[in-house]
Design a protein around this motif. Structure first.
Motif, PDB file in Angstrom:
ATOM      1  N   MET A  22      38.807  93.320 -55.405  1.00 37.04           N
ATOM      2  CA  MET A  22      37.912  93.110 -56.540  1.00 37.04           C
ATOM      3  C   MET A  22      38.570  92.320 -57.676  1.00 37.04           C
ATOM      4  SD  MET A  22      35.361  94.618 -55.235  1.00 37.04           S
ATOM      5  CE  MET A  22      34.240  94.413 -56.626  1.00 37.04           C
TER       6      MET A  22
ATOM      7  N   GLY B  98      37.017  87.314 -57.598  1.00 38.85           N
ATOM      8  CA  GLY B  98      36.789  88.558 -56.881  1.00 38.85           C
ATOM      9  C   GLY B  98      36.656  88.384 -55.385  1.00 38.85           C
TER      10      GLY B  98
ATOM     11  N   ALA C  61      37.655  97.704 -51.890  1.00 43.47           N
ATOM     12  CA  ALA C  61      36.567  97.027 -52.596  1.00 43.47           C
ATOM     13  C   ALA C  61      35.428  97.995 -52.906  1.00 43.47           C
ATOM     14  CB  ALA C  61      36.038  95.873 -51.741  1.00 43.47           C
TER      15      ALA C  61
ATOM     16  N   SER D 278      35.928  99.218 -60.004  1.00 36.80           N
ATOM     17  CA  SER D 278      36.934  98.152 -60.085  1.00 36.80           C
ATOM     18  C   SER D 278      37.398  98.046 -61.532  1.00 36.80           C
ATOM     19  CB  SER D 278      36.358  96.818 -59.610  1.00 36.80           C
ATOM     20  OG  SER D 278      35.274  96.430 -60.437  1.00 36.80           O
TER      21      SER D 278
END
Length: 333
Positions: free
Chosen positions: A12, A17, A41, A63
């Motif tokens: 992330m 990303g 993720a 994240s």
């Protein structure tokens, strides 16, 4: 038989990303079937992972944003992709973590989860930078903005230890980045650090080095605080990209330019191999009790793949463990 390396990826992190980290991880896993890649993720409907025996995905609750404060990250984001990738290293389920995410948060999580070498005040971000005759190691590149003279002294020891381990250099030449080479130049911190380095007989200290000599190859280790190092690195990367862009445009601008470009192609390829910032993407956190590679936040898929390759090499050589053992006699509380 050598142990199979496992890389934990904070998928992330970074400006791009998943658009950068996932394609890079897939390509790396395909090219390196004997290396395990674990992607951490947040679940995304658009995320598509091919069926590869050495590639798996672990879904996380959250994240860490690129502008997230350290305090918020430590309090609320232990379930994040960044933290969980580091926990995998702490639990010895992965050999190394790679992230393009928030540098301050990555350092804070790394320090909190993995811990640091005994007696070391601050870990540092270090990377090899290309020079006219090879490469030099530069640290710190952004982890520590304000440091005491003794911290710069520790950075010199870490950089020299890395040079000895990786390059087999028994007496690395170290210099302190300053605004001039004259003995009276620099602020009080630089002057005090200069005195510490000069009086340390275990170091091959050569004195000050200016910014225009960073890429000369005259020294093996360049020491600075994280603010100066990060600015110097990003200015250099910007200049390299501008130069490459200008050369490309020049060779496209006319028939003569295109013809000249054909003859210059081998030279340009060599220059790009040596100085293209993407190829030097990836810096290691030195001083943590676990291996962590920081990718540039703006890295595209190709650049992130280079960071993965650096991580594989770093973990294969057990650099973190060997450096910790070597530093035990040099770093004191």
């Amino acid at each position: 038989m050598s142990k199979q390396i496992t890389i934990a990826v904070d998928a992330m992190g970074g400006d791009h990303g998943l658009r950068s980290t996932v394609p890079a991880s897939i390509k790396f896993a395909e090219n390196n079937p004997k290396v395990n890649v674990k992607l951490f993720a947040v679940k995304d409907a658009s995320l598509s992972i091919p069926s590869l025996s050495n590639l798996e995905i672990r879904y996380c609750e959250s994240s860490v944003a690129m502008d997230e404060s350290i305090s918020v990250a430590l309090r609320r984001k232990m379930s994040s992709s960044m933290a969980q990738a580091l926990v995998e290293v702490e639990n010895r389920q992965a050999d190394i973590c790679v992230s393009a995410g928030n540098t301050a948060a990555l350092l804070a999580f790394g320090y909190h989860i993995l811990g640091a070498y005994s007696g070391l005040k601050r870990p540092a971000i270090c990377k090899p930078i290309p020079t006219l005759i090879g490469h030099s190691y530069m640290l710190d590149l952004g982890a520590n903005v304000n440091v005491e003279p003794s911290v710069l002294h520790d950075f010199a020891k870490l950089g020299c230890g890395l040079s000895r381990l990786v390059d087999g250099n028994s007496s690395p030449k170290v210099a302190l980045l300053n605004i001039g080479t004259e003995s009276k130049k620099g602020n009080e911190v630089i002057q005090q650090a200069h005195a510490l380095l000069k009086n340390d007989k275990t170091l091959n200290y050569s004195g000050f080095i200016e910014g225009d000599s960073i890429y000369s190859g005259h020294v093996d280790v360049i020491v600075c605080d994280g603010f100066v190092g990060n600015v110097a690195l990003k200015v250099s990367e910007g200049v390299a990209r501008m130069a490459l862009s200008q050369l490309k445009e020049s060779f496209k601008s006319s028939l003569y330019g295109r013809a000249l470009g054909q003859f210059a192609r081998p030279l340009l390829r060599k220059w790009r191999t040596q100085f293209d910032p993407a190829r030097y993407n990836g810096a290691c956190f030195l001083g943590l009790n676990g291996s962590v590679i920081k990718s540039h936040g703006s890295a595209d898929s190709l650049a992130f793949q280079y960071a993965l390759e650096m991580a594989h090499d770093f973990a294969s050589k057990k650099t973190t463990e060997l450096l910790r053992d070597e530093m035990a006699e040099f770093i004191t509380s």
